[in-house]
Design a protein around this motif. Structure first.
Motif, PDB file in Angstrom:
ATOM      1  N   TRP A   1       0.819  -1.204   0.000  1.00 46.57           N
ATOM      2  CA  TRP A   1       0.000   0.000   0.000  1.00 46.57           C
ATOM      3  C   TRP A   1       0.856   1.259   0.000  1.00 46.57           C
ATOM      4  O   TRP A   1       0.474   2.271  -0.605  1.00 46.57           O
ATOM      5  N   LEU A   2       2.002   1.202   0.645  1.00 48.93           N
ATOM      6  CA  LEU A   2       2.913   2.353   0.616  1.00 48.93           C
ATOM      7  C   LEU A   2       3.390   2.607  -0.813  1.00 48.93           C
ATOM      8  O   LEU A   2       3.394   3.755  -1.289  1.00 48.93           O
ATOM      9  N   VAL A   3       3.773   1.535  -1.496  1.00 47.58           N
ATOM     10  CA  VAL A   3       4.218   1.661  -2.890  1.00 47.58           C
ATOM     11  C   VAL A   3       3.075   2.161  -3.765  1.00 47.58           C
ATOM     12  O   VAL A   3       3.267   3.038  -4.625  1.00 47.58           O
ATOM     13  N   ARG A   4       1.866   1.631  -3.553  1.00 53.08           N
ATOM     14  CA  ARG A   4       0.724   2.043  -4.365  1.00 53.08           C
ATOM     15  C   ARG A   4       0.407   3.524  -4.182  1.00 53.08           C
ATOM     16  O   ARG A   4       0.135   4.235  -5.159  1.00 53.08           O
ATOM     17  N   VAL A   5       0.454   3.998  -2.938  1.00 48.52           N
ATOM     18  CA  VAL A   5       0.142   5.407  -2.668  1.00 48.52           C
ATOM     19  C   VAL A   5       1.191   6.317  -3.292  1.00 48.52           C
ATOM     20  O   VAL A   5       0.862   7.301  -3.968  1.00 48.52           O
ATOM     21  N   VAL A   6       2.475   5.997  -3.060  1.00 45.13           N
ATOM     22  CA  VAL A   6       3.549   6.825  -3.611  1.00 45.13           C
ATOM     23  C   VAL A   6       3.500   6.826  -5.130  1.00 45.13           C
ATOM     24  O   VAL A   6       3.647   7.876  -5.771  1.00 45.13           O
TER      25      VAL A   6
END
Length: 236
Positions: free
Chosen positions: A77-82
């Protein structure tokens, strides 16, 4: 001087607009983040050549990395948001810069000679549209599994094999066109980004073009190797 009963004039407040240089920096940085993701994504895809267990284990690891200190799928989710923020910033900056360029050239010449810059700009714009449409399809296909013919969560190998089966050649064709568009986008974008970030001396131009071309070719070949391996039966 203000007379009685008259309100003093107030200055209109305008929100400062980002300069073209600032927008180009945003495009360079957001493009760099997207490129890093593409490299990592390609390396992960290549694990399919190590067998079903290798790529399925890798996919499961992405969902559990950081546990128990972090909740499941935190990294994803961190990768998706960034990545989402980077893509939105990239698109918005590109649209604003394109509109400014059009306003700066209000007169259309009847006999304007085509130049390399305008050709590259058109290629980037149309390539960007193709890539955006592909991202939407790719998410529905291999992330949510809505459009995937196998659609089994966690079984990445089987999902990929079913997706690029010979009977679904049109999917492989669309994937190939999108990946080639990504390659062109990376080649021109990486070259432009390095220039924007300061590497724009005349002596460095050939080197920058060479580096951008090599990176683009490696990414294109790496991503295309998976569907064509399935299509030809190398990966079953």
């Amino acid at each position: 001087m203000v007379t009685l009963g008259q309100r003093p004039a107030t200055r209109a407040r305008h929100t400062p607009r980002p300069s073209s240089v600032q927008l180009k920096i945003v495009m360079a940085v957001s493009g760099a983040l997207a490129l890093l993701y593409l490299v990592a994504h390609m390396i992960g895809n290549l694990k399919i050549f190590l067998g079903a267990e290798a790529i399925n284990t890798y996919a499961a690891w992405l969902r559990t990395v950081g546990e128990p200190a972090l909740p499941a799928e935190t990294l994803l989710w961190l990768v998706r948001v960034v990545l989402t923020v980077a893509i939105v910033a990239h698109i918005v900056s590109a649209v604003i810069l394109t509109r400014r360029a059009h306003r700066a050239r209000p007169v259309k010449y009847a006999h304007r000679q085509p130049v390399q810059g305008s050709y590259a700009a058109r290629t980037m714009r149309w390539g960007g549209v193709i890539i955006l449409l592909f991202i939407i399809y790719h998410l529905l296909d291999l992330t949510t599994l809505t459009l995937n013919p196998n659609g089994v969560p966690g079984d990445v190998h089987a999902n990929l094999v079913a997706d690029f089966a010979p009977s679904r050649w049109y999917v492989t064709l669309f994937y190939a066109l999108a990946v080639i568009a990504v390659g062109f986008h990376v080649r021109h974008g990486l070259w432009s980004g390095l220039q924007t970030l300061g590497h724009n001396s005349a002596a460095a131009q050939n080197t920058l073009k060479g580096v951008a071309l090599v990176v683009a070719v490696l990414l294109t070949v790496g991503f295309l190797s998976v569907p064509f391996a399935v299509l030809t039966g190398l990966v079953r």
